[in-house]
Design an enzyme around this catalytic site. Structure first.
Site, PDB file in Angstrom:
ATOM      1  N   GLU A   1       9.293   1.268  11.009  1.00 61.02           N
ATOM      2  CA  GLU A   1      10.335   2.275  10.720  1.00 61.02           C
ATOM      3  C   GLU A   1       9.642   3.622  10.877  1.00 61.02           C
ATOM      4  OE1 GLU A   1      13.495   1.785   9.986  1.00 61.02           O
ATOM      5  OE2 GLU A   1      13.512  -0.367   9.649  1.00 61.02           O
TER       6      GLU A   1
ATOM      7  N   LYS B   1       0.837  -1.199   0.000  1.00 59.75           N
ATOM      8  CA  LYS B   1       0.000   0.000   0.000  1.00 59.75           C
ATOM      9  C   LYS B   1       0.867   1.242   0.000  1.00 59.75           C
ATOM     10  CE  LYS B   1      -1.933   2.809   2.808  1.00 59.75           C
ATOM     11  NZ  LYS B   1      -1.816   4.012   1.956  1.00 59.75           N
TER      12      LYS B   1
ATOM     13  N   CYS C   1      13.325  10.788   7.191  1.00 57.86           N
ATOM     14  CA  CYS C   1      13.174  10.328   8.577  1.00 57.86           C
ATOM     15  C   CYS C   1      14.462  10.504   9.367  1.00 57.86           C
ATOM     16  CB  CYS C   1      12.758   8.866   8.588  1.00 57.86           C
ATOM     17  SG  CYS C   1      13.854   7.821   7.619  1.00 57.86           S
TER      18      CYS C   1
ATOM     19  N   GLU D   1       9.179  15.965  15.671  1.00 55.13           N
ATOM     20  CA  GLU D   1       9.628  15.819  14.282  1.00 55.13           C
ATOM     21  C   GLU D   1       8.849  16.809  13.418  1.00 55.13           C
ATOM     22  OE1 GLU D   1       8.383  12.357  11.988  1.00 55.13           O
ATOM     23  OE2 GLU D   1      10.433  12.127  11.286  1.00 55.13           O
TER      24      GLU D   1
HETATM   25  P1  NAD Z   1       1.949   8.386   7.983  1.00 56.01           P
HETATM   26  O1  NAD Z   1       2.190   7.624   9.225  1.00 56.01           O
HETATM   27  O2  NAD Z   1       0.884   9.405   7.987  1.00 56.01           O
HETATM   28  O3  NAD Z   1       1.584   7.399   6.781  1.00 56.01           O
HETATM   29  C1  NAD Z   1       2.461   6.367   6.394  1.00 56.01           C
HETATM   30  C2  NAD Z   1       1.660   5.304   5.669  1.00 56.01           C
HETATM   31  O4  NAD Z   1       0.747   4.731   6.605  1.00 56.01           O
HETATM   32  C3  NAD Z   1       0.812   5.813   4.508  1.00 56.01           C
HETATM   33  O5  NAD Z   1       0.780   4.845   3.485  1.00 56.01           O
HETATM   34  C4  NAD Z   1      -0.561   5.951   5.140  1.00 56.01           C
HETATM   35  O6  NAD Z   1      -1.608   5.841   4.206  1.00 56.01           O
HETATM   36  C5  NAD Z   1      -0.556   4.772   6.090  1.00 56.01           C
HETATM   37  N1  NAD Z   1      -1.505   4.882   7.207  1.00 56.01           N
HETATM   38  C6  NAD Z   1      -1.972   6.000   7.797  1.00 56.01           C
HETATM   39  N2  NAD Z   1      -2.857   5.675   8.776  1.00 56.01           N
HETATM   40  C7  NAD Z   1      -2.915   4.322   8.812  1.00 56.01           C
HETATM   41  C8  NAD Z   1      -3.628   3.384   9.594  1.00 56.01           C
HETATM   42  N3  NAD Z   1      -4.475   3.777  10.555  1.00 56.01           N
HETATM   43  N4  NAD Z   1      -3.432   2.066   9.372  1.00 56.01           N
HETATM   44  C9  NAD Z   1      -2.569   1.647   8.417  1.00 56.01           C
HETATM   45  N5  NAD Z   1      -1.873   2.495   7.617  1.00 56.01           N
HETATM   46  C10 NAD Z   1      -2.048   3.819   7.817  1.00 56.01           C
HETATM   47  O7  NAD Z   1       3.355   8.986   7.586  1.00 56.01           O
HETATM   48  P2  NAD Z   1       3.694   9.953   6.365  1.00 56.01           P
HETATM   49  O8  NAD Z   1       3.245  11.315   6.722  1.00 56.01           O
HETATM   50  O9  NAD Z   1       3.247   9.339   5.084  1.00 56.01           O
HETATM   51  O10 NAD Z   1       5.293   9.867   6.355  1.00 56.01           O
HETATM   52  C11 NAD Z   1       6.070  10.670   7.144  1.00 56.01           C
HETATM   53  C12 NAD Z   1       6.542   9.911   8.371  1.00 56.01           C
HETATM   54  O11 NAD Z   1       7.212   8.720   7.965  1.00 56.01           O
HETATM   55  C13 NAD Z   1       7.540  10.679   9.186  1.00 56.01           C
HETATM   56  O12 NAD Z   1       7.235  10.541  10.542  1.00 56.01           O
HETATM   57  C14 NAD Z   1       8.866   9.997   8.874  1.00 56.01           C
HETATM   58  O13 NAD Z   1       9.834  10.134   9.863  1.00 56.01           O
HETATM   59  C15 NAD Z   1       8.439   8.596   8.683  1.00 56.01           C
HETATM   60  N6  NAD Z   1       9.433   7.852   7.906  1.00 56.01           N
HETATM   61  C16 NAD Z   1      10.225   6.934   8.561  1.00 56.01           C
HETATM   62  C17 NAD Z   1      11.225   6.258   7.859  1.00 56.01           C
HETATM   63  C18 NAD Z   1      12.110   5.254   8.551  1.00 56.01           C
HETATM   64  O14 NAD Z   1      12.747   4.458   7.863  1.00 56.01           O
HETATM   65  N7  NAD Z   1      12.205   5.249   9.861  1.00 56.01           N
HETATM   66  C19 NAD Z   1      11.412   6.507   6.511  1.00 56.01           C
HETATM   67  C20 NAD Z   1      10.592   7.446   5.881  1.00 56.01           C
HETATM   68  C21 NAD Z   1       9.589   8.107   6.594  1.00 56.01           C
END
Ligand code: NAD
Length: 497
Positions: free
Chosen positions: A266, A191, A300, A397
């Site tokens: 992650e 997804k 991230c 963050e």
């Molecule tokens: P997000 O948590 O809003 O969404 C991430 C993914 O999760 C998306 O595909 C979203 O549709 C899905 N999602 C959202 N709610 C959900 C739920 N209730 N159940 C299942 N899936 C759900 O994050 P974002 O805004 O897309 O990305 C930014 C964040 O990602 C930042 O916090 C960043 O630090 C983190 N990130 C971490 C890494 C790592 O390797 N540690 C890498 C890249 C980004």
């Protein structure tokens, strides 16, 4: 040439096709509310995409379940699985320019970054993990029970894996989950983030072209709280590998508990960068600047908290400020662009609110601090000095190009500096710039972060495990650990009469 012209000329043909869901080897309509995809460089609509509702997720999981339980994938010789993954790597490499253009149109990042970092990383990750398909194994164990025994561990694929991806590095993160899952023998439901599914759809087309059996890889664009949530709740999913925010990651802990599915997380970061006066400042200054400004701070592992020794603070802050002010901000398709837009208007507003809160709390803006006038979601790279540990800009963050800076001096021991660097809920990445090896080693040992760099920023490799400690996550991607995370062990003991 205007950006509108550039988009027209370079628009990949994917944008002329309906964006559907890939379920069981077929491109199908989704039953969810269609997603409107924007180009963040213009703020205008690129295309709409099908989106999955819960019933589409159920169909995708059923296809993956069937391909694992009854289909060829889990029974295929590891060398054959490896070959298909190598072929996919070749297909991505051949489609490098097209994938990079799609990523740039959807995320805004500079085209060269999309091509030379992101698509290149995806290709290397596929090749690296293809090699693991033939090298995963259990091991024999000598046991001391009475009698004659032959004991060993058997390492087997976990089953159906749900892969949930964020919007900041969509293709590379999708592949960093897909490649080890496939190498381990899992089938998957991927997804992508609702804002950035374009490269995932093209990836799905390439997966079909190279001949993966139906149902092995299913791709469902969709909303997090609908499609993502159903995937995590689903009783037939054996493992979820999630990359995203810490807030959503915490919620998934409860959702995944129904069948106690395996969970890799992650999550977010607030990573410290420490600069000592003995560092090579010609490298440390651009290193620290790019650690926070690359990908417009939407990384991230971004080095978002800088701790600099007071002897070199003016030089370092001045140097980073000059770099910020010299960066060419613009659309990713413009070859001169160094800093693309923020992903969305909502995210830019969020970053601006953080800058406001920093100013209200007493931080001083040495550069940036404002949105860029005109179309698109652009924001000036920003440096906030005189920050204090309790400020929100230091604790939370931001996920934008905003650096918070604080100083330390000779009265602070390395232990004190490590304690300040560790004063965070997160533990994803960290860096120290110094020529003193003992000091560097004390930092390496004391810092609570999954990734540490000495005299460097960046430096990710498919063979180096990547993961967070504290609230930055559970588990690792990349390396042997990344592929083993899609397997489980069985202990076998045979009594020999
Ligand atoms: P997000 O948590 O809003 O969404 C991430 C993914 O999760 C998306 O595909 C979203 O549709 C899905 N999602 C959202 N709610 C959900 C739920 N209730 N159940 C299942 N899936 C759900 O994050 P974002 O805004 O897309 O990305 C930014 C964040 O990602 C930042 O916090 C960043 O630090 C983190 N990130 C971490 C890494 C790592 O390797 N540690 C890498 C890249 C980004």
């Amino acid at each position: 040439m205007t950006i509108a012209d550039a988009v027209r000329i370079t628009a990949p043909t994917l944008l002329n096709r309906p964006l559907r869901l890939l379920i069981d080897g077929e491109w199908v309509e989704g039953r969810g509310q269609p997603l409107t995809l924007l180009n963040p460089s213009t703020g205008r609509q690129l295309i709409t995409s099908a989106s999955a509702d819960e019933s589409d997720v159920d169909r995708a999981v059923a296809a993956a379940r069937n391909a694992f339980d009854n289909g060829p994938w889990s029974r295929m010789a590891p060398a054959e699985r490896a070959l298909l993954i190598y072929r996919l790597a070749d297909a991505l490499e051949d489609a490098k320019d097209e994938l990079a253009r799609l990523e740039t149109l959807n995320c805004g990042k500079p085209l060269a970054v999309a091509r030379d970092f992101e698509v290149t990383a995806a290709v290397s990750t596929l090749r690296y993990n293809a090699g693991w398909a033939t090298k995963l194994n259990g091991e024999t164990r000598d046991i001391s029970l009475p009698g004659d025994w032959q004991a060993f561990t058997l390492r087997q694929a976990l089953g159906v894996a749900g892969l949930i991806v964020p919007w900041n590095v969509p293709l590379a993160i999708a592949v960093s989950k897909l490649a080890p899952a496939l190498a381990a023998g899992c089938t998957v439901v991927l997804k992508p983030a609702e804002l950035t599914p374009l490269t995932a759809v093209r990836l799905g087309e390439l997966i079909q072209e190279v001949g993966f059996p139906p149902g092995v890889v299913n791709i469902i664009q969709g909303l997090g709280h609908v499609a993502g949530q159903r995937l995590v709740d689903h009783p037939d999913v054996d493992k979820v590998s999630f990359t995203g925010s810490t807030a959503v990651g915490k919620r998934l802990l409860c959702s995944s508990a129904g069948n106690l599915k395996r969970l890799s997380l992650e999550l977010g970061g607030k990573s410290p960068v420490v600069i000592y006066p003995d560092a090579d400042l010609d490298k440390a200054i651009p290193g620290a600047a790019m650690s926070i400004f690359a990908n417009t701070g939407q990384v991230c592992a971004a080095g978002s908290r800088l701790y600099v020794h007071s002897d070199v603070a003016d030089e370092v802050i001045g140097g980073i400020t000059r770099i910020a002010e010299s960066m060419r901000i613009g659309p990713g398709l413009d070859p001169a662009t160094q800093l693309g837009p923020i992903i969305s208007e909502a995210q830019r507003d969020r970053v601006l609110q953080y800058i406001e809160s920093g100013i209200e709390d007493g931080a001083e803006v040495t550069t940036g601090g404002a949105a860029v006038e005109g179309p698109g979601f652009f924001l000036q790279p920003t440096v906030l000095c005189n920050t204090a540990p309790k400020m929100r800009v230091v604790r939370e963050e931001i996920f934008g190009p905003v650096l918070s800076v604080a100083t330390f001096d000779d009265a602070d021991s390395i232990t004190d500096t490590v304690a300040r660097a560790n004063d965070t809920d997160y533990g994803l990445s960290s860096a120290i710039w110094t020529r003193d090896i003992s000091r560097a080693m004390k930092f390496v040992r004391g810092i609570k972060a999954g990734n540490v760099r000495v005299n460097a920023s960046g430096g990710m490799d498919p063979n180096m495990p990547f993961g967070g400690s504290k609230q930055s996550g559970w588990g690792h991607e990349n390396g042997r650990e990344g592929v083993e995370a899609f397997t489980e062990l069985k202990s076998v003991a045979i009594k020999i009469d």
